[in-house]
Every structure is written in C-alpha cells, then in structure tokens.
Design a protein around this motif. Structure first.
Motif, PDB file in Angstrom:
ATOM      1  N   MET A  80      11.694  24.418  67.374  1.00 29.90           N
ATOM      2  CA  MET A  80      12.798  23.945  66.831  1.00 29.90           C
ATOM      3  C   MET A  80      14.116  24.425  67.658  1.00 29.90           C
ATOM      4  N   LYS A  81      14.769  23.638  68.071  1.00 30.28           N
ATOM      5  CA  LYS A  81      16.020  23.842  68.939  1.00 30.28           C
ATOM      6  C   LYS A  81      17.321  23.657  68.215  1.00 30.28           C
ATOM      7  N   PHE A  82      18.271  24.685  68.439  1.00 30.13           N
ATOM      8  CA  PHE A  82      19.522  24.287  67.618  1.00 30.13           C
ATOM      9  C   PHE A  82      20.765  24.034  68.756  1.00 30.13           C
ATOM     10  N   LYS A  83      21.711  23.528  68.563  1.00 32.78           N
ATOM     11  CA  LYS A  83      22.742  23.307  69.559  1.00 32.78           C
ATOM     12  C   LYS A  83      24.042  23.866  68.815  1.00 32.78           C
ATOM     13  N   ILE A  84      24.730  24.778  69.365  1.00 30.77           N
ATOM     14  CA  ILE A  84      25.856  25.420  68.477  1.00 30.77           C
ATOM     15  C   ILE A  84      27.085  24.413  69.076  1.00 30.77           C
ATOM     16  N   VAL A  85      27.575  23.800  68.166  1.00 31.21           N
ATOM     17  CA  VAL A  85      28.781  23.130  68.345  1.00 31.21           C
ATOM     18  C   VAL A  85      30.155  23.799  68.296  1.00 31.21           C
ATOM     19  N   LYS A  86      30.317  24.781  67.441  1.00 33.17           N
ATOM     20  CA  LYS A  86      31.648  25.186  67.279  1.00 33.17           C
ATOM     21  C   LYS A  86      31.466  26.900  66.821  1.00 33.17           C
ATOM     22  N   VAL A  87      32.033  27.626  66.992  1.00 37.40           N
ATOM     23  CA  VAL A  87      32.192  28.992  66.587  1.00 37.40           C
ATOM     24  C   VAL A  87      33.457  29.236  66.195  1.00 37.40           C
ATOM     25  N   HIS A  88      33.373  29.972  64.817  1.00 40.99           N
ATOM     26  CA  HIS A  88      34.641  30.448  64.261  1.00 40.99           C
ATOM     27  C   HIS A  88      34.587  32.089  64.115  1.00 40.99           C
ATOM     28  N   ALA A  89      35.281  32.677  65.014  1.00 39.03           N
ATOM     29  CA  ALA A  89      35.067  34.168  64.817  1.00 39.03           C
ATOM     30  C   ALA A  89      36.049  34.584  63.916  1.00 39.03           C
ATOM     31  N   VAL A  90      35.496  35.659  63.116  1.00 40.70           N
ATOM     32  CA  VAL A  90      36.250  36.393  62.003  1.00 40.70           C
ATOM     33  C   VAL A  90      36.402  37.833  62.129  1.00 40.70           C
ATOM     34  N   ALA A  91      37.245  38.423  61.955  1.00 40.63           N
ATOM     35  CA  ALA A  91      37.389  39.788  62.133  1.00 40.63           C
ATOM     36  C   ALA A  91      38.407  40.236  60.976  1.00 40.63           C
ATOM     37  N   LYS A  92      38.048  41.816  60.829  1.00 42.24           N
ATOM     38  CA  LYS A  92      38.900  42.556  59.811  1.00 42.24           C
ATOM     39  C   LYS A  92      39.111  43.879  60.444  1.00 42.24           C
ATOM     40  N   TRP A  93      40.517  44.062  59.986  1.00 43.32           N
ATOM     41  CA  TRP A  93      40.896  45.591  60.466  1.00 43.32           C
ATOM     42  C   TRP A  93      41.252  46.399  59.380  1.00 43.32           C
ATOM     43  N   CYS A  94      41.095  47.597  59.269  1.00 40.10           N
ATOM     44  CA  CYS A  94      41.518  48.574  58.223  1.00 40.10           C
ATOM     45  C   CYS A  94      41.923  49.670  58.867  1.00 40.10           C
ATOM     46  N   TRP A  95      42.858  50.481  57.987  1.00 41.02           N
ATOM     47  CA  TRP A  95      43.122  51.802  58.556  1.00 41.02           C
ATOM     48  C   TRP A  95      42.160  52.794  58.073  1.00 41.02           C
ATOM     49  N   GLN A  96      41.787  53.997  58.839  1.00 42.37           N
ATOM     50  CA  GLN A  96      40.836  55.086  58.626  1.00 42.37           C
ATOM     51  C   GLN A  96      41.753  56.282  57.986  1.00 42.37           C
ATOM     52  N   ALA A  97      41.640  55.919  56.561  1.00 42.26           N
ATOM     53  CA  ALA A  97      42.614  57.100  55.916  1.00 42.26           C
ATOM     54  C   ALA A  97      41.943  57.587  54.831  1.00 42.26           C
ATOM     55  N   SER A  98      42.173  58.839  54.138  1.00 41.44           N
ATOM     56  CA  SER A  98      41.420  59.611  53.228  1.00 41.44           C
ATOM     57  C   SER A  98      41.806  58.841  51.794  1.00 41.44           C
ATOM     58  N   ASP A  99      42.782  58.129  51.582  1.00 43.61           N
ATOM     59  CA  ASP A  99      43.050  57.357  50.427  1.00 43.61           C
ATOM     60  C   ASP A  99      43.298  55.852  50.768  1.00 43.61           C
ATOM     61  N   ASP A 100      42.900  55.179  49.566  1.00 42.17           N
ATOM     62  CA  ASP A 100      43.063  53.622  49.756  1.00 42.17           C
ATOM     63  C   ASP A 100      44.589  53.026  49.488  1.00 42.17           C
ATOM     64  N   ASN A 101      45.437  53.891  48.853  1.00 41.03           N
ATOM     65  CA  ASN A 101      46.648  53.371  48.566  1.00 41.03           C
ATOM     66  C   ASN A 101      47.846  54.423  49.175  1.00 41.03           C
ATOM     67  N   CYS A 102      48.978  53.807  49.611  1.00 46.13           N
ATOM     68  CA  CYS A 102      50.135  54.674  49.725  1.00 46.13           C
ATOM     69  C   CYS A 102      50.536  55.152  48.320  1.00 46.13           C
ATOM     70  N   GLY A 103      50.746  56.665  48.714  1.00 47.57           N
ATOM     71  CA  GLY A 103      51.032  57.420  47.565  1.00 47.57           C
ATOM     72  C   GLY A 103      52.658  57.469  46.948  1.00 47.57           C
ATOM     73  N   ILE A 104      53.217  56.676  47.675  1.00 49.75           N
ATOM     74  CA  ILE A 104      54.520  56.266  47.249  1.00 49.75           C
ATOM     75  C   ILE A 104      54.938  54.972  46.806  1.00 49.75           C
ATOM     76  N   CYS A 105      54.414  53.692  47.605  1.00 51.47           N
ATOM     77  CA  CYS A 105      54.627  52.365  46.989  1.00 51.47           C
ATOM     78  C   CYS A 105      53.413  52.017  46.060  1.00 51.47           C
ATOM     79  N   ARG A 106      52.186  52.653  46.305  1.00 48.47           N
ATOM     80  CA  ARG A 106      50.986  52.322  45.713  1.00 48.47           C
ATOM     81  C   ARG A 106      50.330  51.241  46.085  1.00 48.47           C
ATOM     82  N   ASP A 107      50.815  50.546  47.091  1.00 52.31           N
ATOM     83  CA  ASP A 107      50.262  49.343  47.506  1.00 52.31           C
ATOM     84  C   ASP A 107      48.695  49.815  48.659  1.00 52.31           C
TER      85      ASP A 107
END
Length: 84
Positions: free
Chosen positions: A1-28
């Motif tokens: 069985m062979k497949f032909k790739i027609v389209k590729v949609h790249a997906v990426a995610k970035w995040c900061w490497q911090a000890s906390d998940d939220n800012c201690g001032i604005c809480r976002d």
C-alpha cells in the motif's frame, strides 16, 4: 500500500521555561501576554530576579516604577535585582 502526501500543515507551540505558570503581578499565564501587549512573544519576555521569581517584563517594570523608595520583588519583598 502506497500513500501520496498532498499537503502538509506544520504546527508548532512555544512556551517559556519558568518555575511558575502565571505572572505574579497580572496573574495571566506566561504563554499569554501582559495587558500592555497585543501579541505574545519577544515583545513581552519573562524576566527573572535574583530571588528566582519571574514576571512579564512590562509588569515588573510598572511595579518597580510604582515603588519609588524600595524597589522590591512583589512576591518575597527582597530587593529586586534582574538576574543575568
């Protein structure tokens, strides 16, 4: 069985490497951005203090400007010094 790739949609995610998940001032979440910014990323980086607490750059700068006598970390009240 062979497949032909027609389209590729790249997906990426970035995040900061911090000890906390939220800012201690604005809480976002660090993956979002502070209220002064319109988009996440390099315009609103996370900064750390020597006390190891981290905040959005704009949030801590506003906080420090409001503290005219003692510029202290809003979490632990140690003198605020940016970590290098």
């Amino acid at each position: 069985m062979k497949f032909k790739i027609v389209k590729v949609h790249a997906v990426a995610k970035w995040c900061w490497q911090a000890s906390d998940d939220n800012c201690g001032i604005c809480r976002d979440p660090f993956e979002c951005f502070c209220s002064d910014c319109k988009a996440p990323g390099d315009d609103c980086p996370i900064v750390w203090g020597q006390c190891s607490h981290c905040f959005h750059m704009h949030c801590i700068l506003k906080w420090l400007q409001s503290q005219q006598v003692n510029q202290q970390c809003p979490m632990c009240r140690q003198d605020w010094v940016f970590k290098e």
